[in-house]
Design a protein around this motif. Structure first.
Motif, mmCIF file in Angstrom:
data_model
loop_
_atom_site.group_PDB
_atom_site.id
_atom_site.type_symbol
_atom_site.label_atom_id
_atom_site.label_comp_id
_atom_site.label_asym_id
_atom_site.label_seq_id
_atom_site.Cartn_x
_atom_site.Cartn_y
_atom_site.Cartn_z
ATOM 1 N N ALA A 132 0.829 -1.208 0.000
ATOM 2 C CA ALA A 132 0.000 0.000 0.000
ATOM 3 C C ALA A 132 0.865 1.262 0.000
ATOM 4 N N SER A 133 1.959 1.237 0.750
ATOM 5 C CA SER A 133 2.850 2.397 0.802
ATOM 6 C C SER A 133 3.472 2.672 -0.566
ATOM 7 N N CYS A 134 3.909 1.632 -1.236
ATOM 8 C CA CYS A 134 4.507 1.802 -2.565
ATOM 9 C C CYS A 134 3.472 2.274 -3.574
ATOM 10 N N ARG A 135 2.257 1.777 -3.478
ATOM 11 C CA ARG A 135 1.195 2.221 -4.371
ATOM 12 C C ARG A 135 0.884 3.697 -4.157
ATOM 13 N N PHE A 136 0.907 4.148 -2.919
ATOM 14 C CA PHE A 136 0.662 5.567 -2.636
ATOM 15 C C PHE A 136 1.724 6.429 -3.318
ATOM 16 N N ALA A 137 2.985 6.017 -3.182
ATOM 17 C CA ALA A 137 4.064 6.771 -3.811
ATOM 18 C C ALA A 137 3.890 6.804 -5.327
ATOM 19 N N ARG A 138 3.527 5.679 -5.898
ATOM 20 C CA ARG A 138 3.364 5.603 -7.354
ATOM 21 C C ARG A 138 2.271 6.536 -7.849
ATOM 22 N N ALA A 139 1.275 6.794 -7.008
ATOM 23 C CA ALA A 139 0.135 7.618 -7.415
ATOM 24 C C ALA A 139 0.410 9.126 -7.317
ATOM 25 N N LEU A 140 1.485 9.515 -6.658
ATOM 26 C CA LEU A 140 1.769 10.942 -6.537
ATOM 27 C C LEU A 140 2.160 11.508 -7.904
#
Length: 211
Positions: A132-140
């Protein structure tokens, strides 16, 4: 990366001996495939190791009810501070689960108290796990490269996830707890092998949704 299917995940739940071999193989794969992108926290001042990136991603860990970070989380936050002060990252994502002990906001508070401007920090309050943390970063918007900050045993899986979802990723890992709390370190390393199975399941679901 080869497509991951649910049946591949099921294989890991087979006979114990086979499962052990596959878990070990998966661990070796993540370590070998990310070895050139991982750097020890002791060398943050080296001009080339790690390379400078715009963003650093601090992965969450236990935050005590008092708002004090656990030794594991404090080591990650202190490493993020070193990278920021050395100019190796210019902005930081702090990722943790809310409202559980206000983890992300307390991580941000820790950094601000030590000199990181609040406008250089983005809090991910839905960082329930590494994926989830990596997905959040990818969405920025505009974020394509990131420096992941955690303990070094955690980096192979985290970097594998980042690369699999389209991020160029480097990792800087704390090793201090290996000496300071060896029993906890060994336990975490064992847990990491099992967590690789969840990583495969998460990536398989992503591929299924995109198919």
């Amino acid at each position: 990366m080869l497509p991951i299917r649910p049946r591949h995940i099921a294989v890991l739940l087979g006979p114990p001996a086979l499962s052990t071999v596959l878990l070990a193989g998966l661990s070796i794969w993540t370590h070998v495939s990310t070895r050139t992108a991982r750097f020890p926290g002791e060398n943050v001042g080296d001009p080339d190791a790690p390379p400078a990136t715009e963003w650093g991603l601090v992965l969450g860990a236990e935050m005590y009810p008092s708002g004090t970070p656990s030794p594991m989380l404090r080591a990650r936050l202190d490493l993020a501070l070193e990278l920021f002060r050395a100019g190796k990252v210019r902005r930081l994502i702090v990722s943790g689960e809310e409202p559980s002990n206000a983890q992300a906001s307390q991580m941000a508070h820790y950094l601000v108290e030590r000199g990181v401007p609040a406008d250089r920090i983005v809090a991910d309050e839905d960082g329930v796990d590494t994926y989830a943390s990596c997905r959040f970063a990818r969405a920025l918007p505009g974020l394509t490269t990131v420096t992941v900050i955690s303990q070094d045993y955690h980096l192979p899986r985290a970097l594998t996830i980042c690369r699999s979802i389209g991020l160029e990723a480097y990792g800087v890992g704390d090793t201090g707890l290996r000496r300071g709390a060896p029993w906890a370190w060994r336990r975490s390393v064992r847990r990491e092998m099992v967590a690789n199975v969840k990583m495969l399941a998460d990536l398989a679901r992503q591929q299924y949704r995109q198919a």
